[in-house]
Design an enzyme around this catalytic site. Structure first.
Site, PDB file in Angstrom:
ATOM      1  NE  ARG A  74      -3.691   0.074   1.089  1.00 39.42           N
ATOM      2  CZ  ARG A  74      -5.385   0.702   1.991  1.00 39.42           C
ATOM      3  NH1 ARG A  74      -4.962   0.585   3.861  1.00 39.42           N
ATOM      4  NH2 ARG A  74      -6.032   1.768   1.520  1.00 39.42           N
TER       5      ARG A  74
ATOM      6  CD  GLN B   7     -11.906   2.548   4.301  1.00 38.21           C
ATOM      7  OE1 GLN B   7     -12.842   3.375   3.641  1.00 38.21           O
ATOM      8  NE2 GLN B   7     -10.967   2.165   4.262  1.00 38.21           N
TER       9      GLN B   7
ATOM     10  CG  ASP C  41      -3.316   7.241   5.615  1.00 40.38           C
ATOM     11  OD1 ASP C  41      -4.306   7.844   5.755  1.00 40.38           O
ATOM     12  OD2 ASP C  41      -3.572   5.678   6.119  1.00 40.38           O
TER      13      ASP C  41
ATOM     14  CG  ASN D 217      -7.879  11.027   7.249  1.00 41.19           C
ATOM     15  OD1 ASN D 217      -6.802   9.650   7.071  1.00 41.19           O
ATOM     16  ND2 ASN D 217      -9.148  11.028   7.440  1.00 41.19           N
TER      17      ASN D 217
HETATM   18  O1  MRU Z   1      -7.789   3.085   3.535  1.00 44.51           O
HETATM   19  P1  MRU Z   1      -7.593   2.309   5.245  1.00 44.51           P
HETATM   20  O2  MRU Z   1      -8.707   2.095   5.694  1.00 44.51           O
HETATM   21  O3  MRU Z   1      -6.515   1.983   5.401  1.00 44.51           O
HETATM   22  O4  MRU Z   1      -7.344   4.543   5.721  1.00 44.51           O
HETATM   23  C1  MRU Z   1      -7.171   4.590   6.751  1.00 44.51           C
HETATM   24  C2  MRU Z   1      -7.733   5.586   6.708  1.00 44.51           C
HETATM   25  O5  MRU Z   1      -7.279   6.810   5.771  1.00 44.51           O
HETATM   26  C3  MRU Z   1      -7.413   6.402   8.320  1.00 44.51           C
HETATM   27  O6  MRU Z   1      -8.012   8.128   8.768  1.00 44.51           O
HETATM   28  C4  MRU Z   1      -6.013   6.575   8.666  1.00 44.51           C
HETATM   29  O7  MRU Z   1      -4.812   5.469   8.481  1.00 44.51           O
HETATM   30  C5  MRU Z   1      -5.335   6.835  10.268  1.00 44.51           C
HETATM   31  S1  MRU Z   1      -5.234   5.775  10.972  1.00 44.51           S
HETATM   32  C6  MRU Z   1      -5.054   5.768  12.804  1.00 44.51           C
END
Ligand code: MRU
Length: 370
Positions: free
Chosen positions: A90, A203, A244, A254
């Site tokens: 990722r 999510q 992220d 994010n």
């Molecule tokens: O694609 P994801 O579900 O991994 O994305 C997660 C997010 O965007 C969260 O807001 C981010 O990772 C912060 S986690 C504490």
């Protein structure tokens, strides 16, 4: 955090002392299913398929993935392959690179025979450090909620809007954006969370709503486009989101849609905070919009949706006309000027290079020496 009254984490070492347990987050909120990872490929798949996701958890899972890899090939070539395989899973969450670099730094100088034990020990430390960091974020963010509560003369409730899932499911425990909310709730402040559904993978609707519900935190799921309306009507006291990757200048990547919430917050004078553990800071970048790689995922995540049937069972359905093209940008970047403050384990800083360096002065010398 608690699931049905019992403490649970998102990742753990199984009783056999070698395999790694995770919650399969693709099955939530309808089923709580755990999986056991036994090798590098299973760990890489878990990250790629988002059985584990969220920046801090991706980092911890990569660390354990390297430990699993050392079971089968602890040679220099094996270490290189494992790092490359995990790094390719990722692109946006920098915690992945941070954890892999950290593990490589610890393992590479050792003789191959010594790498296995050290890899498990360091992966466990990284997981524990994440929990400690997130407790720090909880303590640093709590006063912001206390201020919002005091501003309302302790009447009614504190309404906090969040996007995606930056709770304990996105980390090893506690989470980042939700950590101060859990602490405020536990301390008796009546918090209520507006949960953006967070298309396309939802999510918010599936993970944030589930974990808040398990802990007893009042919340309401809203369509992604509702936040602006709520802010215009004074129904959001503050926003707290995760990130992220945050640049050295305070730009934050994010989940897609975060930027639009920040714009709406700015227009309506609603404080917009971003919570992050220090491994999420990419000190090498200064322009997030230009430099942060944005993951593009399978368009099917946009064109199809899965959910529980009222009569039981899970089904996936198509939302768009057959043949319509779709694009799936997974993240966006919110420029620092729209961020009221960054909540870190060392306190709250301005979203700027100076603000971050005040909290992390050691990075001044480190960057200068590079
Ligand atoms: O694609 P994801 O579900 O991994 O994305 C997660 C997010 O965007 C969260 O807001 C981010 O990772 C912060 S986690 C504490």
């Amino acid at each position: 955090m608690k699931v049905a009254g019992k403490a649970m984490r998102t990742i753990w070492l199984e009783a056999d002392g070698v395999s790694v347990g995770i919650i399969d987050q693709t099955r939530l909120p309808h089923e709580l299913v755990t999986l056991t990872l036994a090798d590098l490929d299973q760990a890489a798949h878990a990250i790629r398929a988002m059985q584990v996701r969220g920046a801090p958890l991706i980092g911890a899972a990569a660390a354990y993935g390297l430990a699993l890899a050392m079971r089968h090939d602890a040679s220099d070539a094996g270490l290189d392959t494992a790092c490359a395989t995990l790094m390719a899973t990722r692109p946006t969450a920098v915690n992945l690179r941070w954890a892999i670099d950290d593990m490589r730094l610890v393992l590479a100088p050792l003789a191959p025979a010594q790498r296995l034990a050290k890899a498990y020990a360091r992966a466990a430390e990284i997981a524990e450090e994440d929990v400690a960091i997130n407790r720090g974020i909880a303590a640093a963010g709590l006063p912001l909620i206390e201020v919002a509560w005091a501003k309302k003369n302790k009447q009614g409730r504190v309404d906090i809007l969040t996007h995606c899932n930056a709770g304990w499911l996105a980390a090893v425990d506690w989470g980042t954006a939700l950590a101060p909310i859990y602490l405020a709730h536990d301390r008796g402040i009546p918090v209520h969370v507006w949960v953006d559904e967070t298309r396309p993978r939802n999510q918010g609707a599936s993970l944030t709503a589930w974990e808040l519900g398990q802990h007893g935190v009042p919340h309401t799921v809203i369509a992604d486009n509702a936040g602006g309306h709520l802010m215009q009507h004074g129904r959001v006291d503050l926003c707290i989101v995760g990130t992220d990757r945050t640049t050295a200048t305070g730009d934050v990547a994010n989940k897609i849609g975060t930027y639009l919430k920040a714009l709406a917050a700015h227009d309506n004078g609603v404080p917009f905070y971003v919570a992050l553990p220090s491994p999420t800071i990419d000190w090498s970048l200064s322009d997030g919009v230009r430099d942060i790689p944005i993951e593009e995922r399978d368009p099917k995540e946009v064109t199809e949706i899965s959910g529980a049937l009222t009569g039981g069972g899970i089904a996936t359905v198509r939302l768009v006309p057959a043949g319509s093209a779709a694009a799936n940008f997974a993240f966006d970047v919110t420029p620092a000027r729209l961020v009221t403050g960054l909540i870190t384990e060392r306190g709250v800083s301005a979203a700027s290079r100076d603000g971050l360096l005040k909290l992390f002065p050691e990075m001044k010398e480190k960057r200068a020496g590079e």
